[in-house]
Scaffold this active site. Structure first.
Site, PDB file in Angstrom:
ATOM      1  N   LYS A  43       1.030  -1.471  -0.108  1.00 36.14           N
ATOM      2  CA  LYS A  43       0.090  -0.294  -0.121  1.00 36.14           C
ATOM      3  C   LYS A  43       0.990   0.963  -0.011  1.00 36.14           C
ATOM      4  O   LYS A  43      -0.022   2.232  -0.016  1.00 36.14           O
ATOM      5  CB  LYS A  43      -0.985  -0.406   1.171  1.00 36.14           C
ATOM      6  CG  LYS A  43      -1.841  -1.023   0.943  1.00 36.14           C
ATOM      7  CD  LYS A  43      -2.943  -0.709  -0.419  1.00 36.14           C
ATOM      8  CE  LYS A  43      -3.777  -1.094   0.057  1.00 36.14           C
ATOM      9  NZ  LYS A  43      -4.688  -1.749  -1.372  1.00 36.14           N
TER      10      LYS A  43
HETATM   11  C1  LIG Z   1      -2.921  -7.353   2.823  1.00 34.76           C
HETATM   12  C2  LIG Z   1      -3.471  -6.939   1.517  1.00 34.76           C
HETATM   13  N1  LIG Z   1      -3.477  -8.325   0.596  1.00 34.76           N
HETATM   14  C3  LIG Z   1      -4.515  -7.772  -0.449  1.00 34.76           C
HETATM   15  C4  LIG Z   1      -4.673  -6.094  -0.424  1.00 34.76           C
HETATM   16  C5  LIG Z   1      -5.527  -5.921  -1.590  1.00 34.76           C
HETATM   17  O1  LIG Z   1      -4.506  -5.791  -2.326  1.00 34.76           O
HETATM   18  P1  LIG Z   1      -5.054  -4.103  -3.747  1.00 34.76           P
HETATM   19  O2  LIG Z   1      -6.116  -3.051  -3.155  1.00 34.76           O
HETATM   20  O3  LIG Z   1      -4.049  -2.797  -5.069  1.00 34.76           O
HETATM   21  O4  LIG Z   1      -6.084  -5.155  -4.823  1.00 34.76           O
HETATM   22  C6  LIG Z   1      -4.774  -5.263   0.556  1.00 34.76           C
HETATM   23  C7  LIG Z   1      -5.011  -3.715   0.352  1.00 34.76           C
HETATM   24  O5  LIG Z   1      -5.736  -3.294   0.959  1.00 34.76           O
HETATM   25  C8  LIG Z   1      -3.869  -5.573   1.478  1.00 34.76           C
HETATM   26  O6  LIG Z   1      -3.941  -4.888   2.674  1.00 34.76           O
END
Ligand SMILES: Cc1ncc(COP(=O)(O)O)c(C=O)c1O
Length: 360
Positions: A43
């Site tokens: 993030k």
């Molecule tokens: C631990 C975790 N995995 C996966 C994701 C998913 O990523 P994206 O928001 O880029 O789809 C997030 C997003 O907040 C996350 O915090």
């Protein structure tokens, strides 16, 4: 290397080959560890992009307040980038957010605004967004990054993460990764498919999610997944469905068992969404001998020591029982079961039809 700011340390994360967690047919799984970013997750990249572009076009002004709904990692990234760029940060959180993440954000000076009443399905996402709207109306010079719909989120991954990946791994066959806002899968896949058109992209999501358009009402037990980062009640604008070829809805016990075994067999203490993605990658590997599969690990398992890695907590949620019933205590059993998991990967694009396993 001496950096002028902590923000200059975002990116250039390492890639590690899985050794024990292998299906043994020549397929290899490479995992990119986003926990090496300074805020501990993928993030950092999306938030830096959303803040920088908002500054450039005047949506965020000096002395402004950033307000966002988050269940964890975005909050950590906003807290970090807020300090580095000099903004007040207010995070709208709920009781499911891991306490260690909240303590991290507080330590960096972010303010926490707790929403403690879920909607009728037990989700907090809708009530959190309502609270954000209320705070925005009350706060002068406020800015809402709106991570689910802000295209500067996937843009970070199209412009930075994907290029980095292509320079680290010039040839691969599949990208299997977790979907929350859809930011990283969409951005990375868009750029990667231009360079390597044959790459198959698999989105890993939670069983009870509406992200890929499955009607929320179809689930026998609608409600949030135990795997943080996955599962939405709506389709985020950041998700570009045109660049996702397959969807694999991973059950909580499969994702969590994989996360625990990644730690105990590979020494990779990653978060639950990475475990779910690796489970999806193992499924893909079974059906694509000799292929090279890239997985993103969005964050660090340290965030989940009190839950995913705690037997008592898992037992209290009925998950330890499900892991044991399925025999998912050993790598061999996990790898074998990934051939025909509880939900197989289904095709989204016309060129790839049916599910990978051929049967459910
Ligand atoms: C631990 C975790 N995995 C996966 C994701 C998913 O990523 P994206 O928001 O880029 O789809 C997030 C997003 O907040 C996350 O915090």
């Amino acid at each position: 290397m001496i950096c002028d700011s902590v923000l200059d340390t975002i990116g250039d994360t390492p890639v590690v080959r899985l050794r024990r967690m292998s299906v043994g047919n020549g397929a290899e799984i490479l995992i990119k560890l986003e926990s090496f970013n300074p805020g501990g997750s993928i993030k950092d990249r999306a938030v830096l992009s959303m803040i920088t572009h908002a500054e450039l076009d005047g949506r965020l002004q000096p002395g402004g307040t950033i307000i966002e709904s988050t269940s964890g990692n975005v909050g950590k990234a906003l807290a970090l980038i807020g300090v580095a760029r000099g903004y007040r940060v207010v995070l709208v959180v709920d009781p499911k957010a891991p306490p260690s993440m909240l303590r991290y954000a507080s330590a960096l000076g972010a303010e926490l605004d707790l929403v403690d009443t879920p909607d009728e399905h037990g989700w907090y996402q809708g009530p959190r967004i309502e609270r954000v709207q209320q705070l925005l109306a009350e706060t002068p010079r406020s800015f809402w990054p709106d991570q689910y719909n802000n295209l500067d989120n996937p843009r970070a991954h199209a412009e930075q993460t994907a290029r980095e990946l292509l320079s680290e791994i010039p040839r691969f066959d599949a990208l299997v990764t977790a979907v929350g806002t859809g930011g990283h899968i969409s951005g990375i896949s868009r750029t990667v498919k231009r360079a390597l058109p044959e790459v198959v992209t698999v989105g890993v999501d939670a069983e009870c999610s509406a992200t890929f358009g499955y009607p929320f009402s179809q689930w026998a037990t609608p409600g949030p997944s135990r795997i943080r980062g996955l599962g939405l009640q709506w389709q985020p604008r950041c998700l570009d469905l045109d660049v996702v070829d397959r969807v694999h809805l991973v059950a909580d016990h499969e994702g969590i068992a994989t996360t625990r075994l990644l730690a105990s067999s590979e020494g990779l203490l990653v978060g639950e969404s990475a475990g779910a993605a690796v489970f999806g990658a193992l499924h893909h590997a079974h059906h694509h001998p000799g292929s090279r599969i890239v997985v993103l690990a969005p964050d660090d398992g340290v965030n989940y020591l009190e839950e995913t890695f705690d037997d008592d907590w898992l037992r209290s949620k009925g998950l330890l029982e499900r892991i044991e019933e399925a025999g998912l205590r050993t790598v061999d059993r996990l790898v074998a079961l990934a051939r025909q998991p509880s939900t197989a990967a289904v095709a989204r694009t016309p060129e790839l039809t049916g599910d990978l396993a051929g049967s459910r």
